[in-house]
Design an enzyme around this catalytic site. Sequence first.
Site, PDB file in Angstrom:
ATOM      1  N   ASN A 261       0.849  -1.105  -0.558  1.00 60.82           N
ATOM      2  CA  ASN A 261       0.344   0.346  -0.025  1.00 60.82           C
ATOM      3  C   ASN A 261       0.592   1.595   0.004  1.00 60.82           C
ATOM      4  O   ASN A 261       0.170   2.702  -0.038  1.00 60.82           O
ATOM      5  CB  ASN A 261      -1.222   0.059   1.692  1.00 60.82           C
ATOM      6  CG  ASN A 261      -2.080  -1.158   1.027  1.00 60.82           C
ATOM      7  OD1 ASN A 261      -2.418  -1.006  -0.343  1.00 60.82           O
ATOM      8  ND2 ASN A 261      -1.763  -2.167   2.547  1.00 60.82           N
TER       9      ASN A 261
ATOM     10  N   ARG B  52      -3.101   7.333  -0.172  1.00 59.64           N
ATOM     11  CA  ARG B  52      -4.046   6.338   0.707  1.00 59.64           C
ATOM     12  C   ARG B  52      -3.018   7.374   2.137  1.00 59.64           C
ATOM     13  O   ARG B  52      -2.611   8.301   2.496  1.00 59.64           O
ATOM     14  CB  ARG B  52      -3.412   5.692   1.087  1.00 59.64           C
ATOM     15  CG  ARG B  52      -2.037   5.333   1.615  1.00 59.64           C
ATOM     16  CD  ARG B  52      -1.343   4.251   1.574  1.00 59.64           C
ATOM     17  NE  ARG B  52      -1.699   3.368   3.371  1.00 59.64           N
ATOM     18  CZ  ARG B  52      -0.667   2.408   4.059  1.00 59.64           C
ATOM     19  NH1 ARG B  52      -0.139   2.733   3.648  1.00 59.64           N
ATOM     20  NH2 ARG B  52      -1.547   1.776   4.827  1.00 59.64           N
TER      21      ARG B  52
ATOM     22  N   TYR C  66      -0.302   9.452   6.099  1.00 61.38           N
ATOM     23  CA  TYR C  66       1.143   9.132   5.228  1.00 61.38           C
ATOM     24  C   TYR C  66       1.089  10.865   4.805  1.00 61.38           C
ATOM     25  O   TYR C  66       2.584  10.693   4.202  1.00 61.38           O
ATOM     26  CB  TYR C  66       0.892   8.000   4.789  1.00 61.38           C
ATOM     27  CG  TYR C  66       0.549   6.772   5.671  1.00 61.38           C
ATOM     28  CD1 TYR C  66       1.291   6.715   6.499  1.00 61.38           C
ATOM     29  CD2 TYR C  66      -0.452   6.197   5.406  1.00 61.38           C
ATOM     30  CE1 TYR C  66       0.792   5.648   7.208  1.00 61.38           C
ATOM     31  CE2 TYR C  66      -1.244   5.305   6.364  1.00 61.38           C
ATOM     32  CZ  TYR C  66      -0.347   4.759   7.011  1.00 61.38           C
ATOM     33  OH  TYR C  66      -0.889   3.647   7.783  1.00 61.38           O
TER      34      TYR C  66
ATOM     35  N   HIS D  17       3.393  -6.026  11.391  1.00 61.75           N
ATOM     36  CA  HIS D  17       2.722  -6.506  12.262  1.00 61.75           C
ATOM     37  C   HIS D  17       2.559  -7.214  11.990  1.00 61.75           C
ATOM     38  O   HIS D  17       1.710  -8.263  13.526  1.00 61.75           O
ATOM     39  CB  HIS D  17       1.360  -5.779  12.491  1.00 61.75           C
ATOM     40  CG  HIS D  17       1.747  -4.609  12.613  1.00 61.75           C
ATOM     41  ND1 HIS D  17       2.258  -3.698  13.092  1.00 61.75           N
ATOM     42  CD2 HIS D  17       1.229  -3.419  11.451  1.00 61.75           C
ATOM     43  CE1 HIS D  17       2.533  -2.289  12.438  1.00 61.75           C
ATOM     44  NE2 HIS D  17       1.975  -2.071  11.568  1.00 61.75           N
TER      45      HIS D  17
ATOM     46  N   ASP E 213      12.580 -13.881   9.300  1.00 63.19           N
ATOM     47  CA  ASP E 213      12.779 -14.794   8.806  1.00 63.19           C
ATOM     48  C   ASP E 213      14.129 -14.240   8.059  1.00 63.19           C
ATOM     49  O   ASP E 213      15.867 -14.498   7.887  1.00 63.19           O
ATOM     50  CB  ASP E 213      12.928 -15.710   8.727  1.00 63.19           C
ATOM     51  CG  ASP E 213      11.935 -16.182   9.952  1.00 63.19           C
ATOM     52  OD1 ASP E 213      13.028 -15.734  11.596  1.00 63.19           O
ATOM     53  OD2 ASP E 213      11.182 -17.655  10.002  1.00 63.19           O
TER      54      ASP E 213
ATOM     55  N   GLU F 189      14.441  -0.055  10.189  1.00 66.22           N
ATOM     56  CA  GLU F 189      12.998  -0.325   9.842  1.00 66.22           C
ATOM     57  C   GLU F 189      12.883   1.071   9.935  1.00 66.22           C
ATOM     58  O   GLU F 189      12.876   1.661  10.920  1.00 66.22           O
ATOM     59  CB  GLU F 189      12.620  -0.791  11.305  1.00 66.22           C
ATOM     60  CG  GLU F 189      10.835  -1.320  11.486  1.00 66.22           C
ATOM     61  CD  GLU F 189      10.547  -1.726  13.092  1.00 66.22           C
ATOM     62  OE1 GLU F 189      11.465  -1.682  13.660  1.00 66.22           O
ATOM     63  OE2 GLU F 189       9.536  -1.765  12.615  1.00 66.22           O
TER      64      GLU F 189
ATOM     65  N   SER G 240       4.460   7.130   9.879  1.00 63.52           N
ATOM     66  CA  SER G 240       3.624   7.423  10.942  1.00 63.52           C
ATOM     67  C   SER G 240       3.702   7.122  12.230  1.00 63.52           C
ATOM     68  O   SER G 240       5.128   6.103  11.585  1.00 63.52           O
ATOM     69  CB  SER G 240       2.243   6.851  10.652  1.00 63.52           C
ATOM     70  OG  SER G 240       2.287   5.344  10.909  1.00 63.52           O
TER      71      SER G 240
ATOM     72  N   ARG H 214      -0.990  -2.792  15.825  1.00 65.83           N
ATOM     73  CA  ARG H 214       0.190  -1.881  15.156  1.00 65.83           C
ATOM     74  C   ARG H 214       1.752  -2.015  16.299  1.00 65.83           C
ATOM     75  O   ARG H 214       2.321  -1.679  15.840  1.00 65.83           O
ATOM     76  CB  ARG H 214      -0.363  -0.866  14.715  1.00 65.83           C
ATOM     77  CG  ARG H 214      -1.191  -0.589  13.281  1.00 65.83           C
ATOM     78  CD  ARG H 214      -1.232   1.141  13.050  1.00 65.83           C
ATOM     79  NE  ARG H 214      -2.866   0.911  11.567  1.00 65.83           N
ATOM     80  CZ  ARG H 214      -2.624   0.297  10.906  1.00 65.83           C
ATOM     81  NH1 ARG H 214      -1.732   0.059  10.330  1.00 65.83           N
ATOM     82  NH2 ARG H 214      -4.159   0.309  10.327  1.00 65.83           N
TER      83      ARG H 214
HETATM   84  C1  DQA Z   1       3.475   2.459   7.992  1.00 69.02           C
HETATM   85  C2  DQA Z   1       3.045   1.764   9.632  1.00 69.02           C
HETATM   86  C3  DQA Z   1       1.933   0.322   8.992  1.00 69.02           C
HETATM   87  O1  DQA Z   1       0.533   0.556  10.122  1.00 69.02           O
HETATM   88  C4  DQA Z   1       0.735   0.421   8.225  1.00 69.02           C
HETATM   89  O2  DQA Z   1      -0.017  -0.751   8.342  1.00 69.02           O
HETATM   90  C5  DQA Z   1       1.601   0.782   7.021  1.00 69.02           C
HETATM   91  C6  DQA Z   1       2.710   2.502   6.924  1.00 69.02           C
HETATM   92  C7  DQA Z   1       3.605   3.171   8.411  1.00 69.02           C
HETATM   93  O3  DQA Z   1       4.877   3.984   7.574  1.00 69.02           O
HETATM   94  O4  DQA Z   1       3.434   4.315   9.173  1.00 69.02           O
HETATM   95  O5  DQA Z   1       0.809   0.302   5.400  1.00 69.02           O
HETATM   96  O6  DQA Z   1       4.314   1.467   7.613  1.00 69.02           O
END
Ligand code: DQA
Length: 145
Positions: free
Chosen positions: A10, A17, A22, A79, A86, A97, A101, A110
Amino acid sequence: MHILVLNGPNLNMLGIREPEHYGTGTLAELEAMIAREADALGVTVEFFQSNHEGTLVDRIQAAYGRADGILINPAAYTHTSVALLDAVKAVQLPTVEVHISDPDSRDEFRKISYIRQACIATVKGKGFPGYLEGLRILVQHISKA
Ligand code: DQA
């Protein structure tokens, strides 16, 4: 130094979105920002986005022996995915990572991040600039190694 920048499901819909979470920038704009930061840091980057878990696993595996580090926003797979965790463990590449958000301050579901245990750092809640911070952390870590 070569860095793989991975975006999960996404995130190709950025700009459309949930702008309250975002923002309004697109994935192409995000990648252009990261490419400029990479230039400034003197490293090369390659970008990949997929909506498919196995495709992301394949891409992480393909980075073995080719990339020096991974910057990843696994999106919803953060999540749920033991497979991505792995894969990162398997290739043993330093990984950061990143989330646009702050997932920890949103829904309960989340708050779990599987991939986090294989990452050297997590940057969250800082919008697109969080990717730049993540890239800098990664480059500094690899330079010291
Ligand atoms: C995300 C946060 C995730 O919980 C969410 O499913 C996303 C985007 C973020 O970049 O804030 O798709 O990874």
